[in-house]
Design a protein around this motif. Sequence first.
Motif, PDB file in Angstrom:
ATOM      1  N   ARG A 451       0.828  -1.213   0.000  1.00 30.47           N
ATOM      2  CA  ARG A 451       0.000   0.000   0.000  1.00 30.47           C
ATOM      3  C   ARG A 451       0.862   1.264   0.000  1.00 30.47           C
ATOM      4  O   ARG A 451       0.330   2.373  -0.106  1.00 30.47           O
ATOM      5  CB  ARG A 451      -0.906   0.017   1.239  1.00 30.47           C
ATOM      6  N   ASP A 452       2.160   1.087   0.138  1.00 25.62           N
ATOM      7  CA  ASP A 452       3.051   2.244   0.201  1.00 25.62           C
ATOM      8  C   ASP A 452       3.504   2.626  -1.208  1.00 25.62           C
ATOM      9  O   ASP A 452       4.689   2.596  -1.542  1.00 25.62           O
ATOM     10  CB  ASP A 452       4.251   1.935   1.100  1.00 25.62           C
ATOM     11  N   LEU A 453       2.534   2.968  -2.043  1.00 26.03           N
ATOM     12  CA  LEU A 453       2.807   3.337  -3.426  1.00 26.03           C
ATOM     13  C   LEU A 453       2.269   4.732  -3.703  1.00 26.03           C
ATOM     14  O   LEU A 453       1.455   5.269  -2.942  1.00 26.03           O
ATOM     15  CB  LEU A 453       2.157   2.330  -4.386  1.00 26.03           C
ATOM     16  N   SER A 454       2.690   5.290  -4.807  1.00 27.95           N
ATOM     17  CA  SER A 454       2.225   6.614  -5.213  1.00 27.95           C
ATOM     18  C   SER A 454       1.256   6.497  -6.375  1.00 27.95           C
ATOM     19  O   SER A 454       1.158   5.455  -7.037  1.00 27.95           O
ATOM     20  CB  SER A 454       3.415   7.493  -5.627  1.00 27.95           C
ATOM     21  N   LEU A 455       0.537   7.570  -6.645  1.00 25.74           N
ATOM     22  CA  LEU A 455      -0.272   7.652  -7.847  1.00 25.74           C
ATOM     23  C   LEU A 455       0.635   7.808  -9.060  1.00 25.74           C
ATOM     24  O   LEU A 455       1.562   8.625  -9.048  1.00 25.74           O
ATOM     25  CB  LEU A 455      -1.225   8.847  -7.766  1.00 25.74           C
ATOM     26  N   SER A 456       0.392   7.017 -10.085  1.00 27.70           N
ATOM     27  CA  SER A 456       1.139   7.198 -11.338  1.00 27.70           C
ATOM     28  C   SER A 456       0.616   8.443 -12.047  1.00 27.70           C
ATOM     29  O   SER A 456      -0.554   8.830 -11.905  1.00 27.70           O
ATOM     30  CB  SER A 456       0.978   5.973 -12.233  1.00 27.70           C
ATOM     31  N   ARG A 457       1.482   9.069 -12.867  1.00 24.48           N
ATOM     32  CA  ARG A 457       1.109  10.348 -13.474  1.00 24.48           C
ATOM     33  C   ARG A 457       1.565  10.415 -14.916  1.00 24.48           C
ATOM     34  O   ARG A 457       2.620   9.886 -15.280  1.00 24.48           O
ATOM     35  CB  ARG A 457       1.737  11.505 -12.692  1.00 24.48           C
ATOM     36  N   ALA A 458       0.744  11.065 -15.745  1.00 25.63           N
ATOM     37  CA  ALA A 458       1.115  11.328 -17.134  1.00 25.63           C
ATOM     38  C   ALA A 458       0.771  12.773 -17.472  1.00 25.63           C
ATOM     39  O   ALA A 458      -0.308  13.262 -17.127  1.00 25.63           O
ATOM     40  CB  ALA A 458       0.392  10.382 -18.085  1.00 25.63           C
ATOM     41  N   ALA A 459       1.691  13.443 -18.135  1.00 28.28           N
ATOM     42  CA  ALA A 459       1.455  14.792 -18.653  1.00 28.28           C
ATOM     43  C   ALA A 459       1.239  14.698 -20.161  1.00 28.28           C
ATOM     44  O   ALA A 459       2.033  14.067 -20.860  1.00 28.28           O
ATOM     45  CB  ALA A 459       2.633  15.706 -18.331  1.00 28.28           C
ATOM     46  N   HIS A 460       0.157  15.293 -20.662  1.00 28.44           N
ATOM     47  CA  HIS A 460      -0.191  15.238 -22.082  1.00 28.44           C
ATOM     48  C   HIS A 460       0.031  16.601 -22.736  1.00 28.44           C
ATOM     49  O   HIS A 460      -0.374  17.639 -22.190  1.00 28.44           O
ATOM     50  CB  HIS A 460      -1.667  14.882 -22.264  1.00 28.44           C
ATOM     51  N   TYR A 461       0.625  16.584 -23.928  1.00 27.26           N
ATOM     52  CA  TYR A 461       0.749  17.763 -24.773  1.00 27.26           C
ATOM     53  C   TYR A 461       0.253  17.367 -26.165  1.00 27.26           C
ATOM     54  O   TYR A 461       0.805  16.441 -26.777  1.00 27.26           O
ATOM     55  CB  TYR A 461       2.201  18.241 -24.858  1.00 27.26           C
ATOM     56  N   VAL A 462      -0.776  18.052 -26.663  1.00 24.79           N
ATOM     57  CA  VAL A 462      -1.427  17.634 -27.897  1.00 24.79           C
ATOM     58  C   VAL A 462      -1.636  18.845 -28.800  1.00 24.79           C
ATOM     59  O   VAL A 462      -2.027  19.925 -28.335  1.00 24.79           O
ATOM     60  CB  VAL A 462      -2.799  16.979 -27.618  1.00 24.79           C
ATOM     61  N   VAL A 463      -1.408  18.658 -30.104  1.00 23.90           N
ATOM     62  CA  VAL A 463      -1.739  19.673 -31.099  1.00 23.90           C
ATOM     63  C   VAL A 463      -2.296  18.962 -32.322  1.00 23.90           C
ATOM     64  O   VAL A 463      -1.776  17.919 -32.730  1.00 23.90           O
ATOM     65  CB  VAL A 463      -0.504  20.530 -31.474  1.00 23.90           C
ATOM     66  N   ASN A 464      -3.377  19.491 -32.877  1.00 22.28           N
ATOM     67  CA  ASN A 464      -3.907  18.875 -34.094  1.00 22.28           C
ATOM     68  C   ASN A 464      -4.471  19.901 -35.049  1.00 22.28           C
ATOM     69  O   ASN A 464      -4.754  21.058 -34.684  1.00 22.28           O
ATOM     70  CB  ASN A 464      -4.922  17.765 -33.781  1.00 22.28           C
ATOM     71  N   TYR A 465      -4.610  19.470 -36.289  1.00 17.43           N
ATOM     72  CA  TYR A 465      -5.208  20.273 -37.360  1.00 17.43           C
ATOM     73  C   TYR A 465      -6.347  19.462 -37.957  1.00 17.43           C
ATOM     74  O   TYR A 465      -6.185  18.261 -38.245  1.00 17.43           O
ATOM     75  CB  TYR A 465      -4.173  20.583 -38.441  1.00 17.43           C
ATOM     76  N   THR A 466      -7.512  20.074 -38.122  1.00 21.15           N
ATOM     77  CA  THR A 466      -8.647  19.396 -38.732  1.00 21.15           C
ATOM     78  C   THR A 466      -9.211  20.238 -39.871  1.00 21.15           C
ATOM     79  O   THR A 466      -9.228  21.473 -39.805  1.00 21.15           O
ATOM     80  CB  THR A 466      -9.771  19.138 -37.705  1.00 21.15           C
ATOM     81  N   ARG A 467      -9.679  19.523 -40.891  1.00 18.28           N
ATOM     82  CA  ARG A 467     -10.342  20.182 -42.024  1.00 18.28           C
ATOM     83  C   ARG A 467     -11.520  19.314 -42.456  1.00 18.28           C
ATOM     84  O   ARG A 467     -11.363  18.108 -42.683  1.00 18.28           O
ATOM     85  CB  ARG A 467      -9.387  20.385 -43.201  1.00 18.28           C
ATOM     86  N   ARG A 468     -12.693  19.929 -42.551  1.00 16.02           N
ATOM     87  CA  ARG A 468     -13.901  19.222 -42.956  1.00 16.02           C
ATOM     88  C   ARG A 468     -14.593  20.018 -44.057  1.00 16.02           C
ATOM     89  O   ARG A 468     -14.989  21.163 -43.851  1.00 16.02           O
ATOM     90  CB  ARG A 468     -14.843  19.052 -41.766  1.00 16.02           C
ATOM     91  N   ALA A 469     -14.739  19.410 -45.232  1.00 17.24           N
ATOM     92  CA  ALA A 469     -15.383  20.100 -46.344  1.00 17.24           C
ATOM     93  C   ALA A 469     -15.842  19.078 -47.368  1.00 17.24           C
ATOM     94  O   ALA A 469     -15.143  18.090 -47.638  1.00 17.24           O
ATOM     95  CB  ALA A 469     -14.426  21.104 -46.994  1.00 17.24           C
ATOM     96  N   HIS A 470     -17.029  19.308 -47.938  1.00 20.25           N
ATOM     97  CA  HIS A 470     -17.543  18.492 -49.045  1.00 20.25           C
ATOM     98  C   HIS A 470     -17.566  17.001 -48.699  1.00 20.25           C
ATOM     99  O   HIS A 470     -17.205  16.154 -49.507  1.00 20.25           O
ATOM    100  CB  HIS A 470     -16.715  18.731 -50.312  1.00 20.25           C
ATOM    101  N   ASN A 471     -17.998  16.695 -47.483  1.00 16.10           N
ATOM    102  CA  ASN A 471     -18.125  15.311 -47.028  1.00 16.10           C
ATOM    103  C   ASN A 471     -16.790  14.569 -47.012  1.00 16.10           C
ATOM    104  O   ASN A 471     -16.735  13.351 -47.199  1.00 16.10           O
ATOM    105  CB  ASN A 471     -19.142  14.539 -47.867  1.00 16.10           C
ATOM    106  N   ARG A 472     -15.745  15.315 -46.788  1.00 19.78           N
ATOM    107  CA  ARG A 472     -14.418  14.746 -46.571  1.00 19.78           C
ATOM    108  C   ARG A 472     -13.865  15.320 -45.277  1.00 19.78           C
ATOM    109  O   ARG A 472     -14.122  16.473 -44.945  1.00 19.78           O
ATOM    110  CB  ARG A 472     -13.468  15.059 -47.734  1.00 19.78           C
ATOM    111  N   PHE A 473     -13.087  14.514 -44.587  1.00 22.65           N
ATOM    112  CA  PHE A 473     -12.573  14.942 -43.288  1.00 22.65           C
ATOM    113  C   PHE A 473     -11.109  14.541 -43.162  1.00 22.65           C
ATOM    114  O   PHE A 473     -10.737  13.392 -43.412  1.00 22.65           O
ATOM    115  CB  PHE A 473     -13.384  14.301 -42.160  1.00 22.65           C
ATOM    116  N   LEU A 474     -10.278  15.499 -42.753  1.00 23.42           N
ATOM    117  CA  LEU A 474      -8.848  15.269 -42.553  1.00 23.42           C
ATOM    118  C   LEU A 474      -8.479  15.722 -41.150  1.00 23.42           C
ATOM    119  O   LEU A 474      -8.871  16.804 -40.707  1.00 23.42           O
ATOM    120  CB  LEU A 474      -8.022  16.047 -43.572  1.00 23.42           C
ATOM    121  N   ARG A 475      -7.709  14.892 -40.480  1.00 22.41           N
ATOM    122  CA  ARG A 475      -7.235  15.227 -39.138  1.00 22.41           C
ATOM    123  C   ARG A 475      -5.792  14.764 -38.996  1.00 22.41           C
ATOM    124  O   ARG A 475      -5.469  13.597 -39.272  1.00 22.41           O
ATOM    125  CB  ARG A 475      -8.112  14.557 -38.087  1.00 22.41           C
TER     126      ARG A 475
END
Length: 681
Positions: A451-475
């Motif tokens: 029981r002598d454990l710590s909480l595990s941790r993760a740091a997230h860094y995210v960047v994205n680009y999305t384009r939606r047009a004419h029933n097409r989708f890019l991410r």
Amino acid sequence: MTKYLIWIFLPALMGNAHAQQTLKDSTGKALSDTVPRGTPKNLKLVTVSAGAFEASDKAKGASLTPMDAVTVAGSNGDLTQSLRSLPGVQQIGETEGLFVRGGTSDETKQFIDGTLFKYPNYPSVPGIPQGARINPFLFKGILFSSGGYSALYGQAMSSALILESVDLPEKSSASFYLFPANQGAGLQHLGKDNRSSFGLGLNYSNQTLYNALVPHVPDYFQGPSYLEGNANYRVKTGRSGMFKVYAVWNKSAVGMYNQDVDSAALRSGYLVKGGNIYTNMSYRTMLGKDWKMETGLAYSNNKDKRTVSLVDAAEKPATLPEVPPTLKNNTSDIRSNFAQTRVVFTRFLAGEQAVRIGAEHFYTKDAGVYRDSAVAQTDQLSAVFAESDIYLTSGLAARVGLRLEHTSLLAKWSLSPRASLAWRLSDESQLNFAYGLFYQEPQNEFLYRNRDLSLSRAAHYVVNYTRRAHNRFLRVEAYYKQYQDLIRLLPPDVKSVSTGNGYAKGLELFYRDKKTFKNLDYWITYTYLDTRRDYLNYPMSLRPPFAAPHTMTIAVKKFFPDLSTGVNVSYALAAGRPYYNIRYSDGWQLADQGTTKPYSIVNLHISHLMTLFPRWKHKDFSGFAVGVNNLLGTKQVFGYNYSYDGQHKMAVSLPANRTFFVGFFMSLGIDRTDDFLNNNL
């Protein structure tokens, strides 16, 4: 083969069959719900969507719907397996769960109407993925956040799968299906005032006959068999209230023998029997004009009994002198009780800005026997959180949040800041950024011993680009994750400590086109993953065995209106995964290592739709479906099991090179033929 196999080709049976999906914010808020007051109607909105794939019956666009996900060839109607067609998810064929961006399956959590669905799959079986315990078609909204998700949720270091259940059905209806190994029936009744409904369902699957016809590597001595019953009740209260109750009960049994890796004359036995009761209640209502309240209550009772044995040719108990007896013969029998209560208040501000504040409490109690040792533990985890939507300009939006948690079992506090930013570049495209800290308790197998454990941790860094047009989708999305306080195992007594670390970084691509070819819909995904961990018994920082550096999927759906027939094909390809034989000799050492052959699989499903009784008052929507998974019979190798002395290894592969299904289905009360023809693509 799963109990929901019938639904693989049946998107039009559901009330949300015509729905399309768009990316929403990290709480599942609809695009139309985030328009700032006073915004011109012809101005498209900027929404916060870094790290999230989301589907809803209210959304429009050419990305992904709930039906799209579960009708991907090879998904077997299982929501978790279907999401493996999305970028960031590994193609894992030997176990269930979602392995996202270098994280284990335990680092992905599922939530139903805000509350945690703690035991989403049937009990795990070595080398064979187990199905989901819940029907994916109960949900009108599916938000799969592979990173940087909302402060309203916690205890998931990698990913959150956030599900929103259906409110009321469109009409009363009944359905049933009949496959050789899977049978089921369901009923949904809508009240005459259209303000309440109830539903019942029963599903049974027994693979004994199928496994006798199609050769399998395991020698099954029980099942696999799965029985599930479910019920729901939903009612509108007042002008804006909605109260929903969902309950599911299920049990399973899988018993099998495999050749023992330490002796060609002996066999390893594994028997698991599971039982689960899950209940979820939720209520939402407006409090005046500017306040909204959402509450949730969940309870689950889960039983897993596992027996590991070693037997001879006559199935009599056996031992090996050179192997500790408890490694080959042991029993685990754990009963778990879990409860959660939750409340969230939303204050709507001018310009459709909003502030959300809330709190939740989790109660977990486990007791029983784990590998022949008595165990018992109770945890009380409490959390408070706050989050705000801020529109800085008409083209720039932000979401900032904070989550505070305390666990009684570890006596630890954690503070998790979260922030996202979205910048609209044009009517069709935008940039999204996200950052957050995510904490998680260690798994039970470590907490049982220390029981002598710590909480595990993760740091997230995210960047994205999305384009939606004419029933097409890019991410296109890039990310970086940094892990701290992961579990390490210290020899020789194999004591667990929270000193491990690691990282994951990568690039992902998703492209979907429903426009170029008539009656044809396809999407392509690609994932690049670079990840390493100093973790468990790793002697150094290593790429974990569940992580492939390159993964690609192609899903194609073609519908032939004149024949009322749909053909779905999927192809998944992944680079080889690493494998290791880690042994102790004055410290952990790599005795053997390598890379498996690339993963490659083609799946084909065909469905034909019809109306058998067109003159009935309650029209039917019927059809049959056939399919084969791993059409080319490609040999898959997911890793190796090693003998106790490390001199021999045995490949972990598919139980059968190909799996087949054929069956019939019918729905009464709602004729969805036109919807299927008009909206399947």
